[in-house]
Motif scaffolding. Structure first.
Motif, PDB file in Angstrom:
ATOM      1  N   ASN A  60      46.241  41.143  37.526  1.00 47.47           N
ATOM      2  CA  ASN A  60      45.322  42.149  38.067  1.00 47.47           C
ATOM      3  C   ASN A  60      44.809  41.751  39.441  1.00 47.47           C
ATOM      4  O   ASN A  60      44.697  42.577  40.341  1.00 47.47           O
ATOM      5  N   TYR A  63      47.471  42.446  42.111  1.00 51.05           N
ATOM      6  CA  TYR A  63      47.572  43.848  42.524  1.00 51.05           C
ATOM      7  C   TYR A  63      46.433  44.242  43.462  1.00 51.05           C
ATOM      8  O   TYR A  63      46.647  44.904  44.482  1.00 51.05           O
ATOM      9  N   TRP A  64      45.217  43.839  43.124  1.00 49.66           N
ATOM     10  CA  TRP A  64      44.075  44.156  43.967  1.00 49.66           C
ATOM     11  C   TRP A  64      44.179  43.480  45.327  1.00 49.66           C
ATOM     12  O   TRP A  64      43.905  44.091  46.360  1.00 49.66           O
TER      13      TRP A  64
END
Length: 127
Positions: A60, A63-64
């Protein structure tokens, strides 16, 4: 020394007094509501949120991070184009555009390398 006439002083003081009164009228009820203690009840019907494992958190984060870096690099690329288009032959503005273009390219490079760096961090922490 300059002296304020009595009539103007009365106006200033009355205006200030009204302002203080309005502020007190707004803040006193809020402070009263905040000072009253209430009982908090836990809702036991809602399960506790699940905690993600380390690989999921790192994915996660990847991706950020890539998204934010690519967005910033695109912003610098657009700024470089605007600076260059509005330079009008001004050497200082052209140098500013070149600097923004350089920053955009560095940003895209970091965005491409971010997943690799996160893989290294994941290998170090053993996730």
């Amino acid at each position: 020394m300059f002296r304020i006439p009595a009539r103007a002083r009365a106006f200033i003081h009355s205006r200030t007094a009204r302002r203080v009164g309005r502020t007190a009228a707004l803040t006193c009820p809020v402070l009263l509501l905040l000072s009253v203690s209430t009982t908090a009840y836990a809702d036991l019907s809602v399960p506790a949120p699940a905690v993600n494992s380390l690989p999921v958190v790192i994915a996660n984060l990847r991706y950020w991070l890539v998204g934010i870096l690519a967005a910033l690099a695109t912003l610098f690329l657009v700024l470089a184009g605007v600076y260059w288009a509005t330079a009008g032959g001004d050497p200082a503005q052209v140098e500013r555009a070149k600097g923004a273009l350089r920053n955009a390219l560095i940003g895209y490079g970091v965005a491409v390398l971010a997943p690799i760096l996160l893989e290294i961090v994941q290998g170090i922490v053993g996730g």
